[in-house]
Each structure stands twice: as structure tokens, then as C-alpha cells.
Write a protein that holds these residues in place. Structure first.
Motif, PDB file in Angstrom:
ATOM      1  N   GLU A  98      50.237 104.063  52.478  1.00  0.00           N
ATOM      2  CA  GLU A  98      49.402 103.870  53.664  1.00  0.00           C
ATOM      3  C   GLU A  98      47.921 104.002  53.302  1.00  0.00           C
ATOM      4  O   GLU A  98      47.086 103.194  53.712  1.00  0.00           O
ATOM      5  CB  GLU A  98      49.776 104.887  54.733  1.00  0.00           C
ATOM      6  N   GLN A  99      47.598 105.025  52.500  1.00  0.00           N
ATOM      7  CA  GLN A  99      46.211 105.229  52.079  1.00  0.00           C
ATOM      8  C   GLN A  99      45.751 104.108  51.149  1.00  0.00           C
ATOM      9  O   GLN A  99      44.636 103.582  51.280  1.00  0.00           O
ATOM     10  CB  GLN A  99      46.072 106.579  51.381  1.00  0.00           C
ATOM     11  N   ALA A 100      46.610 103.740  50.191  1.00  0.00           N
ATOM     12  CA  ALA A 100      46.254 102.696  49.234  1.00  0.00           C
ATOM     13  C   ALA A 100      46.079 101.343  49.926  1.00  0.00           C
ATOM     14  O   ALA A 100      45.151 100.585  49.610  1.00  0.00           O
ATOM     15  CB  ALA A 100      47.311 102.601  48.140  1.00  0.00           C
ATOM     16  N   ASP A 101      46.961 101.033  50.875  1.00  0.00           N
ATOM     17  CA  ASP A 101      46.872  99.756  51.578  1.00  0.00           C
ATOM     18  C   ASP A 101      45.566  99.651  52.370  1.00  0.00           C
ATOM     19  O   ASP A 101      44.925  98.585  52.398  1.00  0.00           O
ATOM     20  CB  ASP A 101      48.060  99.581  52.526  1.00  0.00           C
ATOM     21  N   ALA A 102      45.190 100.748  53.023  1.00  0.00           N
ATOM     22  CA  ALA A 102      43.940 100.737  53.783  1.00  0.00           C
ATOM     23  C   ALA A 102      42.746 100.555  52.851  1.00  0.00           C
ATOM     24  O   ALA A 102      41.800  99.807  53.150  1.00  0.00           O
ATOM     25  CB  ALA A 102      43.803 102.032  54.577  1.00  0.00           C
ATOM     26  N   PHE A 103      42.781 101.220  51.715  1.00  0.00           N
ATOM     27  CA  PHE A 103      41.706 101.114  50.723  1.00  0.00           C
ATOM     28  C   PHE A 103      41.623  99.701  50.157  1.00  0.00           C
ATOM     29  O   PHE A 103      40.546  99.096  50.099  1.00  0.00           O
ATOM     30  CB  PHE A 103      41.969 102.138  49.609  1.00  0.00           C
ATOM     31  N   LEU A 104      42.757  99.154  49.748  1.00  0.00           N
ATOM     32  CA  LEU A 104      42.783  97.802  49.188  1.00  0.00           C
ATOM     33  C   LEU A 104      42.399  96.766  50.238  1.00  0.00           C
ATOM     34  O   LEU A 104      41.725  95.775  49.944  1.00  0.00           O
ATOM     35  CB  LEU A 104      44.170  97.498  48.620  1.00  0.00           C
ATOM     36  N   GLY A 105      42.835  96.994  51.469  1.00  0.00           N
ATOM     37  CA  GLY A 105      42.483  96.074  52.545  1.00  0.00           C
ATOM     38  C   GLY A 105      40.987  96.038  52.799  1.00  0.00           C
ATOM     39  O   GLY A 105      40.425  94.987  53.150  1.00  0.00           O
ATOM     40  N   LYS A 106      40.326  97.157  52.603  1.00  0.00           N
ATOM     41  CA  LYS A 106      38.878  97.239  52.840  1.00  0.00           C
ATOM     42  C   LYS A 106      38.075  96.611  51.715  1.00  0.00           C
ATOM     43  O   LYS A 106      37.096  95.888  51.958  1.00  0.00           O
ATOM     44  CB  LYS A 106      38.470  98.703  53.013  1.00  0.00           C
TER      45      LYS A 106
ATOM     46  N   TYR B 168      61.418 104.186  58.217  1.00  0.00           N
ATOM     47  CA  TYR B 168      61.805 102.983  58.949  1.00  0.00           C
ATOM     48  C   TYR B 168      60.630 102.012  59.073  1.00  0.00           C
ATOM     49  O   TYR B 168      60.803 100.788  58.966  1.00  0.00           O
ATOM     50  CB  TYR B 168      62.330 103.349  60.338  1.00  0.00           C
ATOM     51  N   GLU B 169      59.444 102.530  59.276  1.00  0.00           N
ATOM     52  CA  GLU B 169      58.265 101.663  59.361  1.00  0.00           C
ATOM     53  C   GLU B 169      58.079 100.889  58.057  1.00  0.00           C
ATOM     54  O   GLU B 169      57.784  99.693  58.069  1.00  0.00           O
ATOM     55  CB  GLU B 169      57.020 102.506  59.656  1.00  0.00           C
ATOM     56  N   GLN B 170      58.297 101.576  56.943  1.00  0.00           N
ATOM     57  CA  GLN B 170      58.181 100.921  55.642  1.00  0.00           C
ATOM     58  C   GLN B 170      59.252  99.844  55.472  1.00  0.00           C
ATOM     59  O   GLN B 170      58.989  98.756  54.943  1.00  0.00           O
ATOM     60  CB  GLN B 170      58.319 101.970  54.542  1.00  0.00           C
ATOM     61  N   GLU B 171      60.478 100.137  55.931  1.00  0.00           N
ATOM     62  CA  GLU B 171      61.565  99.162  55.814  1.00  0.00           C
ATOM     63  C   GLU B 171      61.304  97.923  56.672  1.00  0.00           C
ATOM     64  O   GLU B 171      61.557  96.796  56.245  1.00  0.00           O
ATOM     65  CB  GLU B 171      62.904  99.802  56.202  1.00  0.00           C
ATOM     66  N   TYR B 172      60.782  98.125  57.879  1.00  0.00           N
ATOM     67  CA  TYR B 172      60.505  96.983  58.755  1.00  0.00           C
ATOM     68  C   TYR B 172      59.332  96.165  58.231  1.00  0.00           C
ATOM     69  O   TYR B 172      59.283  94.939  58.408  1.00  0.00           O
ATOM     70  CB  TYR B 172      60.239  97.459  60.181  1.00  0.00           C
ATOM     71  N   GLN B 173      58.365  96.835  57.590  1.00  0.00           N
ATOM     72  CA  GLN B 173      57.269  96.098  56.964  1.00  0.00           C
ATOM     73  C   GLN B 173      57.813  95.199  55.852  1.00  0.00           C
ATOM     74  O   GLN B 173      57.389  94.056  55.693  1.00  0.00           O
ATOM     75  CB  GLN B 173      56.231  97.074  56.405  1.00  0.00           C
TER      76      GLN B 173
ATOM     77  N   LEU C 114      38.812 111.239  48.273  1.00  0.00           N
ATOM     78  CA  LEU C 114      40.028 111.978  47.920  1.00  0.00           C
ATOM     79  C   LEU C 114      40.895 112.154  49.150  1.00  0.00           C
ATOM     80  O   LEU C 114      40.419 112.613  50.191  1.00  0.00           O
ATOM     81  CB  LEU C 114      39.669 113.352  47.338  1.00  0.00           C
ATOM     82  N   HIS C 115      42.171 111.779  49.012  1.00  0.00           N
ATOM     83  CA  HIS C 115      43.153 112.059  50.063  1.00  0.00           C
ATOM     84  C   HIS C 115      44.175 113.046  49.523  1.00  0.00           C
ATOM     85  O   HIS C 115      44.743 112.840  48.442  1.00  0.00           O
ATOM     86  CB  HIS C 115      43.866 110.781  50.515  1.00  0.00           C
ATOM     87  N   THR C 116      44.424 114.101  50.272  1.00  0.00           N
ATOM     88  CA  THR C 116      45.367 115.147  49.863  1.00  0.00           C
ATOM     89  C   THR C 116      46.689 114.987  50.602  1.00  0.00           C
ATOM     90  O   THR C 116      46.710 114.871  51.826  1.00  0.00           O
ATOM     91  CB  THR C 116      44.793 116.544  50.147  1.00  0.00           C
TER      92      THR C 116
END
Length: 525
Positions: free
Chosen positions: A513-521, A212-217, A492-494
């Protein structure tokens, strides 16, 4: 296949299917679209059903995941041998949420109850499934279309059609089945089919909350997304490469404008938008043909490299591309020449190797450097499995041009694996299909037999994110654990419990979520 009389009962809905959309408000038009989609589905009106969906729509149910053709007119084979009972679909009024930031975007939640006849151990039974259907809806060319539909399982029941008859089911028969769709899974399995045990369901609230969080985003994203088909010839191999460019489009309420696109490119191109080039032209559809960007219209670019035997049209790559484009990235996905049996690009799988795919990716990058809407200082390569190895090689060859790398379950173990499979190069087969996905040729083996991935890993000093599942049997996570220590700037994220390729919504949401944080940084500013 037996034909059954199907009925649909719609509660509290005053709008009739087929009412002209131009006579409706947006709310009425969206409501009518969703009601019509259910009516057409249960009554097998497939031509009309297909018209409810956008061409690039993605649909995920308990029995399929993919584009419109995987859903319209299709059904699981084991569900076709039903009883003489009619299927009945009852739907409650839909909840329709319109975007607060985007004109022409809505999210719909549609409670649905389906009752169907099934045969269970020779006894006629009734399966009742309670679900929520979640629709993404967009207004394209002044017409509302469904761009995604996902089913969420709430609860189900199974009973004999004639009270008192024994269905001959023991506790061990349903052991391990999820309570949100236990009897659906049981009846499918009992009829010779399968159901993924990781579907969305109310018994896994954390996974459902992530969905749902992904859908609202998506609903309130900064950008809408337009797509353009890309064709580009690899000058070295001569193969025509085909892919899709996903572009962010601003469409805020009260200020409808299109960043980075000509006025005719608000949605996917019509045949009249395509140019006809001479045989000497390398591109047949270049974004710059109709682009008039100012410097303020430049976006970071993500170029994606798919897995061995896969292609850029797989649901996970479409999901990732649409997500990032909605966040303000230009995203280029394409099919490697000979990279898979469903590839849109030219080429045979027996002529493909990691190094030919490196050439394909370099060809795409060379073209992307001519696009005026791309910020050339913010180009990111993202690769899955073999595509992760390809992306790493290209980044090492062009270190000053690639701002960051994101690798999903990268197949750095390939040279070692080839040594195990082919200990004697003198007796190599001309072709080999043992991998179960595609048939490879001798070139694939010889190009990578003694290839040193560590050399490329050490050569690239930009930021790297590696995401890998700890249950990956195809490409063990040990290779990524080793690689993160060889890269100069990697993390590395597992993903717990994930196998090779992130197939479920929760796994994809965790990756994003991991990729967005990485790209945002490192990329977005």
C-alpha cells in the motif's frame, strides 16, 4: 509414516473429478479444478495434485509457505504421528468470481472442514478445523491452473475420541493462542512443532480485510502477468546471473492482445522458446529476442535486490513482483552471485560482498537499458536489507538513471557491525558462518569495513521510500530513522510489530500500500 484411509465428502457438486476440461464451460472447469485439487491432496495422489498448479504457484498454509514443491507430497512432521482415526475433509460448494477486466482469471473461495485424529497427552482425540481456502486461478495455454492458494482460519474444536476421557489440558497451556486456530496451534506445539501466531484468521478482521482487498485488486487488475527466465553474465566477475522478468500483458474481455511480447510468450517459456548462444554471448535469453514494442508499449521498470542469504524466489519477492506487474510495471528479480545457498546464479558465498552485488545489479541495469519495452526515464530500484544498501550505492553511482528508490529495512549499519565483530583486521578468519544464514569470506569484511554509506545517501537526490518494522532485531530501525534525515528527499514508514522481512500477508499488504502510493506519485503516469 503411517498411511491412513482418507475420505472427502463434496456437497452440492455435480461435476466429477477427471471430466475433460474441453467439454466444460469456464465455470465448470474452474469448479472441477478446485474439487480435484482437494481430492488429490487428501488421497495422496501427488502427481495429479501437482498438475492442478502452475509451475510458479505460491501456496500458504498453517505449516508452509512457498512453491509447489513445498506443498505437494509434504506435511508437517509433527502431524504425521497421528492416531488410528481416518482424516476426513468436507467441502461446501465453492464461490467462483471471474474477473471483470481480464479474460482467464478467477478467484475462488472454498469452505472446508477437516477432521483429523491426533494424540494429546497420550489420549486419542479429534481435531476439527473450519477454514476457507482462497484460490487464484488463471487460464494458461487454454488450461485452468491454480496460481496461488491461501488458507484462512475460522474456528477449531478439540475433543477426546472416546467421550469422557480427560485430555489433561489446563488454561495456561493455551494462553496466548489465537481463537481462530487455537487447538491446531496447541496440538502442533504439543507434538513438537510450531505454528505462526500471525496466520490469517477471522479473529483479526482488519488483517483479513486487507488480504481480501489485495485478492480483489488482483482479480480485477489491469494486466495479466507473464514471466521470462533471464540469464546474463557479469563481464567483470564472469559469473552467470539468473533471474525472472515479470511483464504486464493486456487481456481485456473482447480484445485479447499481448503488449510487449511475441505471440509465443503468453506464459512462461517452453524449452523451444530459448535461444542457444555461443560462449561469447553474454545473454542466453534476452527479452528483445521476441519483442516488437511500439513506444506505447513501454512500461516503468522495477529492479529488485534481495537480502543477504536470500534469493529472488522467496515468497515475498514473488508476491511483490506479481503485484507490480499486474499494476503495469515490468519487474526484474534476480539472484546475486554467491548471495545465498539457494541462489540460481553462479558463485560462492565466500567470494560475495556488497560491492560484488553492486556489480551484479549494474550488470542487470546495463542489459535493461537495451530493452525497448522499458521506459528508461522510469527505472526504480527496490532493495531489502543488504539489498537496500546495494540499491543505494548503485543509485548514487547512476543518479540520472534511477528515478526512485524503495528500501525495505536497509542494512546501513553493516560497517559498524563489522567493526564490532572484527575489532582486529590482523586476525580475520578466512571464512565465517556466525551470521547463521551463509558463510562469508574475508572479501565481504574488507570491502565494507570502512565503507561510508552516508556518502552514497547524500549523492542520491531522487525520491526515497524506506519501510521498516519497529520490532526488527536483525537490522534495528534506528538506522533507517537516521538515514531518512541524510537523504535529501526521503520518507520513512514504520510497520508496527514487524520484524526483519515482512513475512505475513498483513505486513506485505501494508508495505505494498505504501509502495504503490509512492510509485503512483513519482513514477506511474
Amino acid at each position: 509414516m503411517k498411511q491412513f484411509h482418507l475420505t472427502i465428502i463434496l456437497y452440492g457438486l455435480a461435476t466429477l473429478a477427471g471430466f475433460a476440461q474441453q467439454q466444460m464451460t469456464d465455470y465448470e472447469a474452474v469448479q472441477n479444478l478446485i474439487v480435484s485439487e482437494r481430492l488429490y491432496r487428501v488421497s495422496h495422489r501427488n502427481a495429479e495434485l501437482a498438475q492442478c498448479y502452475a509451475e510458479d504457484a505460491q501456496i500458504h498454509t498453517s505449516w508452509q509457505q512457498g512453491g509447489v514443491s513445498s506443498f505437494v507430497g509434504q506435511a508437517p512432521k509433527e502431524a504425521q504421528a497421528a492416531s488410528t482415526l481416518a482424516n476426513v475433509n468436507r467441502c461446501n460448494p465453492p464461490l467462483i468470481l471471474f474477473s471483470k477486466t481480464m479474460r482467464g482469471r478467477a478467484l475462488v473461495e472454498y469452505p472446508s472442514t477437516t477432521t483429523r485424529g491426533v494424540m494429546v497427552n497420550g489420549v486419542e482425540a479429534v481435531l476439527t478445523s473450519y477454514m476457507r481456502l482462497i484460490y487464484r486461478v488463471e487460464k494458461r495455454a487454454d488450461e485452468w491452473k491454480i496460481t496461488a492458494m491461501t488458507s484462512v482460519n475460522e474456528y477449531d474444536e478439540l475433543a477426546s475420541a472416546i467421550p469422557g476421557q480427560d485430555l489433561k489440558i489446563e488454561a495456561k497451556d493455551i494462553e496466548g493462542l489465537r481463537p481462530s486456530y487455537r487447538w491446531l496451534a496447541y496440538t502442533r506445539r504439543n507434538a513438537g512443532g510450531t505454528v505462526n501466531n500471525d496466520e490469517l484468521g477471522t479473529d483479526r478482521p482488519d488483517d483479513l480485510n486487507s488480504f481480501y482487498e489485495q485478492e480483489y485488486q488482483w482479480l480485477n487488475a489491469k494486466y495479466m502477468v507473464t514471466t521470462k527466465d533471464i540469464e546474463l553474465r557479469n563481464g567483470e566477475s564472469g559469473m552467470m546471473l539468473r533471474g525472472t522478468l515479470y511483464l504486464p500483458v493486456t487481456g481485456r474481455l473482447g480484445d485479447w492482445s499481448f503488449s510487449g511480447l511475441g505471440p509465443n510468450d503468453q506464459t512462461t517459456n517452453s524449452p523451444n522458446d530459448q535461444t542457444t548462444n555461443s560462449p561469447n554471448d553474454q545473454t542466453t535469453n534476452s527479452p528483445n529476442d521476441q519483442t516488437t514494442n511500439s513506444p506505447n508499449d513501454q512500461f516503468p521498470l522495477i529492479v529488485a535486490a534481495h537480502e543477504l542469504g536470500s534469493d529472488s524466489q522467496r515468497p515475498w519477492w514473488v508476491n511483490y513482483a506479481q503485484h507490480w506487474a499486474a499494476e503495469g510495471y515490468a519487474v526484474l528479480t534476480f539472484d546475486f552471485a554467491g548471495g545465498g545457498n539457494r541462489s540460481r546464479s553462479e558463485g560462492k558465498t565466500t567470494d560475495m560482498s556488497v560491492l560484488t552485488e553492486v556489480g551484479d545489479l549494474e550488470t542487470m541495469l546495463s542489459e535493461a537499458r537495451t530493452w525497448d519495452f522499458v521506459d528508461q526515464s522510469r527505472i526504480v530500484l527496490i532493495g531489502g536489507s543488504q539489498g537496500g544498501g546495494v540499491a543505494t550505492v548503485v543509485a548514487a553511482r547512476h543518479p540520472g538513471e534511477i528515478a526512485a528508490l524503495v528500501l525495505l529495512y536497509p542494512a546501513f549499519h553493516l560497517p559498524d557491525n563489522l567493526h564490532k565483530l572484527y575489532p582486529d583486521l590482523k586476525n580475520l578468519p578466512e571464512t565465517d558462518g556466525r551470521n547463521g544464514m551463509i558463510t562469508i569470506g574475508r572479501k565481504y569484511i574488507l570491502d565494507m569495513y570502512d565503507y561510508d554509506y552516508d556518502r552514497d545517501i547524500r549523492a542520491y537526490d531522487g525520491p526515497v521510500l524506506i519501510v521498516h518494522g519497529d520490532n526488527d532485531k536483525t537490522v534495528p530501525i534506528a538506522g533507517s530513522e537516521r538515514a531518512v534525515g541524510v537523504f535529501s528527499n526521503a520518507r520513512l514508514h514504520t510497520i508496527k510489530g514487524a520484524g526483519h522481512v515482512f513475512l505475513t500477508e498483513p505486513q506485505q499488504a501494508e508495505f505494498l500500500e505504501q509502495a504503490d502510493a509512492f510509485l503512483g506519485k513519482f513514477i506511474k503516469r
